[in-house]
Design a protein around this motif. Sequence first.
Motif, PDB file in Angstrom:
ATOM      1  N   GLY A  18       0.286   2.163  -3.710  1.00  9.45           N
ATOM      2  CA  GLY A  18      -0.947   2.935  -3.613  1.00  9.45           C
ATOM      3  C   GLY A  18      -2.157   2.053  -3.456  1.00  9.45           C
ATOM      4  O   GLY A  18      -2.141   1.082  -2.715  1.00  9.45           O
ATOM      5  N   LYS A  19      -3.217   2.361  -4.205  1.00  6.49           N
ATOM      6  CA  LYS A  19      -4.502   1.700  -3.992  1.00  6.49           C
ATOM      7  C   LYS A  19      -4.590   0.301  -4.589  1.00  6.49           C
ATOM      8  O   LYS A  19      -5.080  -0.612  -3.968  1.00  6.49           O
ATOM      9  CB  LYS A  19      -5.626   2.555  -4.570  1.00  6.49           C
ATOM     10  N   ASP A  20      -4.179   0.103  -5.820  1.00 10.13           N
ATOM     11  CA  ASP A  20      -4.422  -1.157  -6.525  1.00 10.13           C
ATOM     12  C   ASP A  20      -3.302  -2.154  -6.240  1.00 10.13           C
ATOM     13  O   ASP A  20      -2.353  -2.274  -7.000  1.00 10.13           O
ATOM     14  CB  ASP A  20      -4.550  -0.904  -8.022  1.00 10.13           C
ATOM     15  N   ILE A  21      -3.427  -2.889  -5.128  1.00 13.47           N
ATOM     16  CA  ILE A  21      -2.415  -3.878  -4.740  1.00 13.47           C
ATOM     17  C   ILE A  21      -2.974  -5.285  -4.777  1.00 13.47           C
ATOM     18  O   ILE A  21      -2.343  -6.217  -4.312  1.00 13.47           O
ATOM     19  CB  ILE A  21      -1.863  -3.576  -3.335  1.00 13.47           C
ATOM     20  N   SER A  22      -4.148  -5.434  -5.362  1.00 13.71           N
ATOM     21  CA  SER A  22      -4.900  -6.671  -5.258  1.00 13.71           C
ATOM     22  C   SER A  22      -4.153  -7.920  -5.715  1.00 13.71           C
ATOM     23  O   SER A  22      -4.061  -8.854  -4.948  1.00 13.71           O
ATOM     24  CB  SER A  22      -6.220  -6.541  -6.005  1.00 13.71           C
ATOM     25  N   ARG A  38       0.841  -1.196   0.000  1.00 15.68           N
ATOM     26  CA  ARG A  38       0.000   0.000   0.000  1.00 15.68           C
ATOM     27  C   ARG A  38       0.877   1.247   0.000  1.00 15.68           C
ATOM     28  O   ARG A  38       0.613   2.202  -0.712  1.00 15.68           O
ATOM     29  CB  ARG A  38      -0.927  -0.021   1.215  1.00 15.68           C
TER      30      ARG A  38
END
Length: 175
Positions: A91-95, A87
């Motif tokens: 950032g946001k898209d760590i899926s 994270r």
Amino acid sequence: MVFGLALNNQKLFFRGGLGHLIDENKIKNILHDLHFITLESAFLVRTFFFFAFGMSIVLGQLLHWSVPVITLFVIVAIYGSRFVGLRAALGKDISPEVYVAPRGLITVLLFYSIPDELANEAFQPGIIFLTILITSLVMTFGLIREARLGKGMAQPTKEEEGKSTEGETSGSEEG
């Protein structure tokens, strides 16, 4: 290792007059064969170590209350630290990346390299077994979930292909 470096970087190692002695097609064939041998021997080594590891596990150990509890703490620490680190870095898209935290051969090798005088009886091989099993399952299901959601591996629909083709055509007409 030096042989592998020289073979894979032949243009750096064989310059000038030596460069004319090298047949690049033969080198490519040799490299292909060596990659195949490396993959197969790595599989054999992993198989041997997991076989030996499986022999060291007593299934009755898995029923002891401390094994699943310690495993749970290890799993939370692994995925918690991955989540926080990814994270912060991405950032946001760590899926998809957060799921890929497998434990395997290196974990087994490190476990067996612990000297007897430093070994702790509370830390049993069942903890490593469950950690490897759970992280492998999380990775598998996480990657399957990501593939179903269409991240990274999805093929564009016919409608999307038409839009991108139209956009490229109109963009090239403007330029």
